[in-house]
Motif scaffolding. Structure first.
Motif, PDB file in Angstrom:
ATOM      1  N   ASP A 190      -7.812 -11.727   0.291  1.00 29.00           N
ATOM      2  CA  ASP A 190      -7.109 -11.612   1.562  1.00 29.00           C
ATOM      3  C   ASP A 190      -7.001 -10.157   2.008  1.00 29.00           C
ATOM      4  N   LYS A 191      -7.813  -9.285   1.419  1.00 22.42           N
ATOM      5  CA  LYS A 191      -7.762  -7.861   1.743  1.00 22.42           C
ATOM      6  C   LYS A 191      -9.054  -7.452   2.444  1.00 22.42           C
ATOM      7  N   PRO A 192      -8.974  -6.974   3.689  1.00 21.54           N
ATOM      8  CA  PRO A 192     -10.195  -6.575   4.401  1.00 21.54           C
ATOM      9  C   PRO A 192     -10.829  -5.340   3.760  1.00 21.54           C
ATOM     10  N   LEU A 193     -12.138  -5.333   3.742  1.00 23.26           N
ATOM     11  CA  LEU A 193     -12.884  -4.237   3.135  1.00 23.26           C
ATOM     12  C   LEU A 193     -12.748  -2.964   3.961  1.00 23.26           C
ATOM     13  N   VAL A 194     -12.519  -1.844   3.283  1.00 23.74           N
ATOM     14  CA  VAL A 194     -12.578  -0.510   3.886  1.00 23.74           C
ATOM     15  C   VAL A 194     -13.618   0.255   3.075  1.00 23.74           C
ATOM     16  N   ALA A 195     -14.770   0.489   3.683  1.00 21.72           N
ATOM     17  CA  ALA A 195     -15.933   0.980   2.935  1.00 21.72           C
ATOM     18  C   ALA A 195     -15.635   2.241   2.146  1.00 21.72           C
ATOM     19  N   GLU A 196     -14.924   3.187   2.734  1.00 25.65           N
ATOM     20  CA  GLU A 196     -14.694   4.458   2.053  1.00 25.65           C
ATOM     21  C   GLU A 196     -13.819   4.304   0.811  1.00 25.65           C
ATOM     22  N   LEU A 197     -13.027   3.237   0.751  1.00 24.04           N
ATOM     23  CA  LEU A 197     -12.184   2.986  -0.419  1.00 24.04           C
ATOM     24  C   LEU A 197     -12.855   2.072  -1.433  1.00 24.04           C
ATOM     25  N   ASP A 198     -13.738   1.188  -0.970  1.00 24.09           N
ATOM     26  CA  ASP A 198     -14.217   0.087  -1.807  1.00 24.09           C
ATOM     27  C   ASP A 198     -15.655   0.226  -2.291  1.00 24.09           C
TER      28      ASP A 198
ATOM     29  N   ASN B 204      13.983  -6.713  13.962  1.00 17.77           N
ATOM     30  CA  ASN B 204      13.204  -5.777  14.772  1.00 17.77           C
ATOM     31  C   ASN B 204      12.142  -5.087  13.945  1.00 17.77           C
ATOM     32  N   VAL B 205      12.458  -4.824  12.671  1.00 17.83           N
ATOM     33  CA  VAL B 205      11.526  -4.093  11.818  1.00 17.83           C
ATOM     34  C   VAL B 205      11.834  -4.395  10.353  1.00 17.83           C
ATOM     35  N   LEU B 206      10.790  -4.431   9.564  1.00 16.11           N
ATOM     36  CA  LEU B 206      10.898  -4.571   8.116  1.00 16.11           C
ATOM     37  C   LEU B 206      10.460  -3.275   7.463  1.00 16.11           C
ATOM     38  N   LEU B 207      11.198  -2.835   6.457  1.00 13.32           N
ATOM     39  CA  LEU B 207      10.781  -1.737   5.592  1.00 13.32           C
ATOM     40  C   LEU B 207      10.377  -2.358   4.261  1.00 13.32           C
ATOM     41  N   SER B 208       9.178  -2.012   3.776  1.00 12.12           N
ATOM     42  CA  SER B 208       8.694  -2.681   2.567  1.00 12.12           C
ATOM     43  C   SER B 208       7.736  -1.780   1.814  1.00 12.12           C
ATOM     44  N   ALA B 209       7.709  -1.964   0.505  1.00 13.24           N
ATOM     45  CA  ALA B 209       6.634  -1.377  -0.298  1.00 13.24           C
ATOM     46  C   ALA B 209       5.320  -2.048   0.111  1.00 13.24           C
ATOM     47  N   PRO B 210       4.183  -1.388  -0.129  1.00 13.73           N
ATOM     48  CA  PRO B 210       2.899  -1.945   0.310  1.00 13.73           C
ATOM     49  C   PRO B 210       2.326  -3.006  -0.626  1.00 13.73           C
TER      50      PRO B 210
ATOM     51  N   THR C 168       3.026  -9.361   0.596  1.00 13.23           N
ATOM     52  CA  THR C 168       3.948  -9.085   1.701  1.00 13.23           C
ATOM     53  C   THR C 168       3.181  -8.661   2.942  1.00 13.23           C
ATOM     54  N   VAL C 169       2.187  -7.786   2.762  1.00 10.66           N
ATOM     55  CA  VAL C 169       1.371  -7.337   3.896  1.00 10.66           C
ATOM     56  C   VAL C 169       0.788  -8.530   4.641  1.00 10.66           C
ATOM     57  N   THR C 170       0.233  -9.474   3.890  1.00  7.18           N
ATOM     58  CA  THR C 170      -0.435 -10.609   4.544  1.00  7.18           C
ATOM     59  C   THR C 170       0.561 -11.496   5.283  1.00  7.18           C
ATOM     60  N   GLU C 171       1.744 -11.689   4.710  1.00 10.66           N
ATOM     61  CA  GLU C 171       2.736 -12.537   5.384  1.00 10.66           C
ATOM     62  C   GLU C 171       3.209 -11.905   6.687  1.00 10.66           C
TER      63      GLU C 171
ATOM     64  N   PRO D 138       6.761  -6.325  13.028  1.00 17.04           N
ATOM     65  CA  PRO D 138       6.654  -4.863  12.915  1.00 17.04           C
ATOM     66  C   PRO D 138       7.166  -4.391  11.555  1.00 17.04           C
ATOM     67  N   THR D 139       6.349  -3.640  10.842  1.00 18.13           N
ATOM     68  CA  THR D 139       6.676  -3.246   9.471  1.00 18.13           C
ATOM     69  C   THR D 139       6.303  -1.793   9.238  1.00 18.13           C
ATOM     70  N   VAL D 140       7.186  -1.076   8.559  1.00 21.36           N
ATOM     71  CA  VAL D 140       6.890   0.260   8.075  1.00 21.36           C
ATOM     72  C   VAL D 140       6.744   0.153   6.559  1.00 21.36           C
ATOM     73  N   PHE D 141       5.566   0.510   6.055  1.00 22.38           N
ATOM     74  CA  PHE D 141       5.320   0.417   4.620  1.00 22.38           C
ATOM     75  C   PHE D 141       5.668   1.755   3.969  1.00 22.38           C
ATOM     76  N   VAL D 142       6.493   1.667   2.919  1.00 26.00           N
ATOM     77  CA  VAL D 142       7.054   2.860   2.295  1.00 26.00           C
ATOM     78  C   VAL D 142       6.642   2.907   0.825  1.00 26.00           C
ATOM     79  N   LEU D 143       5.927   3.963   0.451  1.00 24.00           N
ATOM     80  CA  LEU D 143       5.604   4.219  -0.949  1.00 24.00           C
ATOM     81  C   LEU D 143       6.507   5.355  -1.413  1.00 24.00           C
ATOM     82  N   GLY D 144       7.461   5.016  -2.268  1.00 20.48           N
ATOM     83  CA  GLY D 144       8.469   5.984  -2.659  1.00 20.48           C
ATOM     84  C   GLY D 144       7.952   7.130  -3.484  1.00 20.48           C
ATOM     85  N   SER D 145       6.869   6.885  -4.243  1.00 17.58           N
ATOM     86  CA  SER D 145       6.336   7.922  -5.119  1.00 17.58           C
ATOM     87  C   SER D 145       4.889   7.605  -5.466  1.00 17.58           C
TER      88      SER D 145
END
Length: 410
Positions: A186-194, A308-314, A318-321, A328-335
């Motif tokens: 369920d993850k779209p390909l990004v050539a530079e990463l994959d 109005n907005v969700l804050l979530s780890a990536p 969760t991304v797919t849902e 509207p979602t802001v994805f937060v990587l704490g570290s």
């Protein structure tokens, strides 16, 4: 038709994705005999699977397992500390492979469905049992991260150990992918990463992999927002939801994210005095009285639709849902030391999602503020949401592929 479902035990998302697929398989093939091998969050998911008509086998014999309530890694990344101390027990576990070998031989299914459960996939491959792989990873995580990223995450690394580890893990992933009846992602390909990964190759011409889009539960029709708020005790006003569940490498990073959410909330209240904040976590934390704290919420879609907005780890499930629901979602990587989510954060940024890596409260508040000014239009998806969920849910398509694979094997 007998199908054995084996979600990875390292996160609630794997259980939820398998549950969604089980429900859809049951809808398409009512007489299918479905069994799930549950290795985590048993108290939450056992009744949900039972309600879906799936027989539950508790692999931990009643011992509760939750990877979200403890640190799972140390700062030394060498063969003993990382490969031997974390990765092998969690993913390439000899005892667990033997356990899956025994279970598969006992059940003799037409198809073993592994949701990134590498031990179950290996057991099926050893036995020559037909198996399918569900994966949001294009390869083992370590294979897609370089040493510099790990050093920036604060790890003390042994480069030669990691080089050898990458080679070994890549070989395992290639073996599993090449032997599967079908591989669904369920993850779209990004050539530079994959580029160079096992899954990218399998998605190519003549490969056995398929991008299905989100493998998520059915999205309920719009409901009564006022009732949702009343049931959860949420006053009127703009609504921000913060999620802090999921597997963590270092428990202090989870607290760091919570602190950032709470500080950003206080800053945003200066602009939006009636802002409501719902914090979803496994355990209560010290917070202002105005913060509404809820435990893990398996059925969170009505709440998301009201927000109005969700804050979530990536986390990818969760991304797919949220992409499917157009939330509207802001994805937060704490570290960066949460190394298992670095690749997803990079992908989300390239796809165009609002993404914050190690943000200050001020940075997070600036990112969130514009999303609180308007009610979200769930019928107007962003390009980023369309990249992940071009046709909405892909669960029905995924279930058709699994049933076809089981039928061929049978």
């Amino acid at each position: 038709m007998k199908i054995l479902l084996a979600p990875a035990a390292t996160g609630s998302g794997h259980n939820m994705r398998v549950l969604s697929l089980a429900r859809e398989i049951r809808a398409q093939q009512p007489d299918a005999e479905l069994t799930v091998l549950l290795g985590s969050l048993q108290s939450t998911f056992t009744p949900l699977f039972a309600e879906a008509g799936v027989t539950v086998v508790d692999l931990e014999a009643g011992r509760p397992v939750d990877y979200a309530t403890k640190s799972n890694l140390g700062h030394r990344m060498d063969w003993d500390g990382y490969i031997g101390g974390y990765l092998a027990p969690a993913f390439v576990n000899g005892e667990r492979i033997l356990r899956y070998l025994a279970v598969i031989q006992d059940h003799r299914p037409d198809l073993v469905v592994s949701d990134y459960n590498m031990s179950a996939s290996m057991a099926a491959e050893i036995l020559g049992a037909p198996h399918a792989l569900i994966t949001e990873r294009y390869d083992f995580t370590l294979y897609q991260l370089d040493d510099r990223t790990l050093i920036d995450g604060g790890f003390d690394i042994e480069p030669e150990d990691l080089r050898r580890g990458r080679q070994a893990l890549h070989a395992c992933f290639e073996w599993i992918v090449s032997g599967a009846e079908v591989v669904l992602t369920d993850k779209p390909l990004v050539a530079e990463l994959d580029e160079g990964t096992a899954l990218a190759r399998a998605l190519g011409p003549g490969g056995n992999a398929v991008f299905t889009g989100p493998m998520v539960r059915r999205v309920p029709p719009p409901g009564n927002g006022a009732k949702v708020r009343a049931d959860l005790g949420i006053p009127q006003g703009p609504l921000m939801v913060g999620s802090v569940g999921g597997t963590t490498m270092f428990l202090e990073n989870k607290q760091k994210v919570i602190d950032c959410y709470l500080a950003a909330y206080e800053l945003l209240r200066e602009q939006y005095p009636d802002l409501q904040f719902v914090l979803l976590g496994r355990e209560p934390v010290p917070a202002p009285e105005s913060v509404i704290q809820l435990p893990y919420l398996p059925e969170w879609m009505p709440l998301l639709r009201e927000s109005n907005v969700l804050l979530s780890a990536p986390g990818w499930i969760t991304v797919t849902e949220v992409a499917t629901m157009r939330i509207p979602t802001v994805f937060v990587l704490g570290s960066l030391s949460e190394y298992h989510e670095v690749e997803a954060a990079r992908r989300l940024d390239r796809l165009g999602f609002p993404t914050c890596v190690e943000p200050t409260a001020e940075q997070l508040a600036r990112t969130v503020a514009p999303l609180l000014a308007v009610r979200p239009d769930h019928d107007a998806p962003t390009p980023a949401q369309l990249a992940v969920a071009p046709d909405g849910p892909g669960t029905a398509l995924a279930a058709r592929h699994l049933l076809a694979a089981a039928g061929r094997a049978r």
